[in-house]
Write a protein that holds these residues in place. Structure first.
Motif, mmCIF file in Angstrom:
data_model
loop_
_atom_site.group_PDB
_atom_site.id
_atom_site.type_symbol
_atom_site.label_atom_id
_atom_site.label_comp_id
_atom_site.label_asym_id
_atom_site.label_seq_id
_atom_site.Cartn_x
_atom_site.Cartn_y
_atom_site.Cartn_z
ATOM 1 N N THR A 120 -0.883 -10.881 -2.424
ATOM 2 C CA THR A 120 -0.349 -9.645 -2.996
ATOM 3 C C THR A 120 -1.398 -8.924 -3.841
ATOM 4 N N VAL A 121 -2.142 -9.685 -4.625
ATOM 5 C CA VAL A 121 -3.281 -9.136 -5.368
ATOM 6 C C VAL A 121 -4.517 -9.827 -4.787
ATOM 7 N N PRO A 122 -5.099 -9.267 -3.729
ATOM 8 C CA PRO A 122 -6.114 -9.978 -2.939
ATOM 9 C C PRO A 122 -7.188 -10.661 -3.778
ATOM 10 N N GLY A 123 -7.311 -11.952 -3.560
ATOM 11 C CA GLY A 123 -8.331 -12.745 -4.237
ATOM 12 C C GLY A 123 -7.879 -13.385 -5.525
ATOM 13 N N SER A 124 -6.819 -12.850 -6.158
ATOM 14 C CA SER A 124 -6.356 -13.445 -7.411
ATOM 15 C C SER A 124 -5.867 -14.862 -7.156
ATOM 16 N N TYR A 125 -6.081 -15.720 -8.110
ATOM 17 C CA TYR A 125 -5.654 -17.120 -8.028
ATOM 18 C C TYR A 125 -6.383 -17.906 -6.919
ATOM 19 N N LEU A 126 -7.429 -17.337 -6.317
ATOM 20 C CA LEU A 126 -8.106 -18.047 -5.222
ATOM 21 C C LEU A 126 -8.649 -19.411 -5.653
ATOM 22 N N PRO A 127 -9.278 -19.543 -6.835
ATOM 23 C CA PRO A 127 -9.707 -20.890 -7.247
ATOM 24 C C PRO A 127 -8.539 -21.864 -7.386
#
Length: 601
Positions: free
Chosen positions: A162-169
């Motif tokens: 939904t927010v591209p890349g957020s929370y990826l780690p």
């Protein structure tokens, strides 16, 4: 800052959803827990963490490989330290870890999507535990610990999309934990990452200001920290567990057949039938085999209908709901393929995730419908009503699970007391000693005995070739051993071993008194002799079961009065729920030949 009613319900839901885990900690702290079966092996390996023999891979599989990484042991090790090496640390640790994953799911949803979404995800967590019962919190088993992490993973993937890349780690970390806990999550985690990669690539093309490098750098660090141990193991053991996993899953060297599309579809259909197990419906478990039988394929009409409804309203939804719809479809399709390709027994612990996928599929449609619901002057009242309904969906299953935890017996598994009594009779070990099983290993007595004696510092171990299960430092070559002990979970195998040269009974537990126990052993021995004469060795293997009476009657073995006495004594053993368990010792010079042992297994 004053909390709104909906915010208060969100935080209350986070508290309620972890209540069962808190109760496990309170009721099991300092208990005299005595692990058996796989949990005893887990007890051993967790105690190995931070030693020179610290596990570098995960829990063992019966097929000769380990799950990909040591996250299970690393997460539980601090609680073993906290318990000063006592086994209750496993139960407390499992509850705390599951509670942390569950609470994180709700709090991340609250922070990133708002209070209503937090309540919705709390309901997902609470409802997902309905089919499992309290044992998933009391048994510190790798499929059990993985379960709440899958819900957290799905949430994180949704937010990252939904927010591209957020929370990826964080997606990388939780995805790594899932795969390390149970290799069965590889397809689900892998497909989710492919989807996220496509979304991020699309964002890069459309948004020139999108900065990906910091996210990739942090994710790479997480990946290295999560996977260095299995890579080191592969270097130390010339391919080691990675090679074993590849041989089984990629090269197809296992002998187990695939479940097939029909079975996979029935297993998926089962979590959508009315009422589903996650709403209190009946289980699809076959009690006789322990396998999942699924449900009538007609129930697939429900997920198909949900997909159609979601597709129809897709364009009118906000981006959050669109992504949740697509993610639910991806997980549902991947789950079906995974079940189709499943090898070996169709056991429920292999696909606990199907409940989460079903609940998320329903949630995606419900929230999408809510998002397009016409706005009115009573919108605030509608939001409060939805919040209360969601909170009830959290409170009821959580309260039920909490009651189950409080009512659970002191023994986590059936044969803990028998194993404790058996191992307790050993006060000295003239080792090194190799400990084997005879008859059947299903009760897990051998594992419980080894774990207890190892905790007490006695020199016990296992045969060469079993190190992937017990730790390679516990392998003892037969030439280096002084004795070999056989742990028997049945009276007949033990009685058979006792007749061999050099046999010594060093521990015995039976619900029968000494005379009755000896009489039953004599009857079993005579029945076995007569059965061997007529070539019915298949019945010999069943002589510890009262049901073998009917086979003895059918082939006319033993006299009528002897068969009746055999039945009476066997039923007396069965009615107590106990075992006629023994430990038979041999010096290495008198160890029975392999063919003798195999005949008793």
């Amino acid at each position: 800052m004053r909390l709104s009613l909906i915010d208060a319900l969100a935080y209350l839901s986070a508290v309620i959803v972890v209540l069962p885990m808190v109760l496990v900690v309170v009721t099991r702290w300092g208990s005299d827990y005595f692990p058996v079966q796989d949990l005893a092996v887990l007890d051993l390996r967790v105690r190995d963490v931070l030693t020179t023999n610290s596990p570098l891979v995960g829990a063992y599989s019966q097929f000769g490989w380990n799950h990909p990484g040591p996250a299970l042991y690393w997460m539980l090790a601090p609680f073993m330290v906290l318990s000063v090496g006592n086994a209750w640390g496993l139960i407390v640790g499992s509850a705390v870890v599951q509670g942390c994953a569950s609470a994180a799911t709700v709090l991340v949803a609250k922070r990133s999507a708002g209070s209503l979404w937090a309540i919705a995800w709390a309901a997902v967590v609470a409802l997902a535990y309905v089919p499992t019962g309290p044992w998933i919190l009391l048994e510190a088993w790798n499929p059990h610990l993985a379960y709440p992490f899958f819900t957290l993973f799905v949430l994180l993937v949704w937010r990252c999309a939904t927010v591209p890349g957020s929370y990826l780690p964080w997606v990388t970390l939780v995805g790594s934990i899932l795969i390390q806990l149970h290799v069965g999550y590889v397809p689900l985690v892998g497909v989710a990452f492919v989807w996220l990669a496509w979304i991020i690539w699309r964002e890069i093309r459309s948004n020139a200001g999108f900065e990906l490098r910091p996210l990739l750098a942090r994710s790479a660090i997480v990946l290295i920290l999560a996977w260095w141990a299995p890579l080191v193991e592969a270097l130390l053991r010339r391919g080691g567990n990675i090679r074993a996993l590849a041989a089984y899953f990629v090269l197809g060297r296992g002998e187990e057949s695939r479940a097939g599309l029909g079975t996979g579809a029935r297993v998926i259909a089962s979590v959508f039938r009315i009422p589903p197990a996650w709403l209190g419906g009946s289980s699809d478990l076959d009690i006789a085999t322990g396998h999942t039988v699924g449900a009538n394929l007609a129930w697939l009409a429900i997920p198909i209908a949900l997909i159609i409804v979601g597709a129809v309203i897709y364009r009118r939804c906000d981006q959050r709901c669109k992504n949740l719809l697509v993610l639910s479809w991806i997980m549902l399709g991947t789950g079906l393929i995974s079940l189709t390709l499943l090898r070996g027994k169709v056991a429920p612990y292999l696909f606990y995730w199907r409940n989460v996928i079903a609940i998320v599929t329903v949630l995606a449609v419900v929230t999408s419908l809510y998002s397009i619901w016409p706005r009115s002057r009573n919108q605030s009242k509608l939001r409060v009503g939805v919040a209360f309904l969601g909170a009830i969906s959290v409170a009821v299953p959580s309260a039920t699970l909490s009651i189950g935890v409080l009512r659970a017996p002191d023994s986590v598994m059936r044969f803990e007391s028998v194993t404790r009594e058996l191992a307790g009779q050993i006060t000295h070990v003239d080792g090194p000693v190799i400990v084997r099983w005879i008859g059947s290993p299903l009760g897990g007595l051998q594992a419980g005995v080894i774990a207890d004696l190892d905790r007490r510092g006695f020199p016990v171990g296992v045969d060469v070739g079993s190190g992937f299960q017990w730790g390679y430092q516990r392998e003892i070559p037969l030439a280096d051993a002084k004795q070999v002990w056989f742990v028997s979970e049945g009276g007949f195998p033990a009685a058979s071993l006792e007749t061999l040269p050099g046999a010594r009974v060093i521990a015995r537990v039976s619900p029968l008194d000494a005379s009755d126990d000896a009489e039953l052993s004599d009857l079993q021995a005579e029945a076995a002799r007569q059965l061997e004469v007529i070539g019915r060795h298949d019945i010999v293997r069943q002589l510890d079961s009262p049901l073998s009476y009917f086979n003895l009657e059918k082939v006319d073995v033993l006299t009528s009065s002897e068969r009746q006495r055999f039945l009476d004594l066997s039923e007396k053993v069965a009615s107590t729920g106990g075992l006629r368990a023994s430990i038979i010792a041999f010096d290495t010079a008198h160890v029975p030949k392999d063919e003798v042992i195999e005949a008793l297994r």
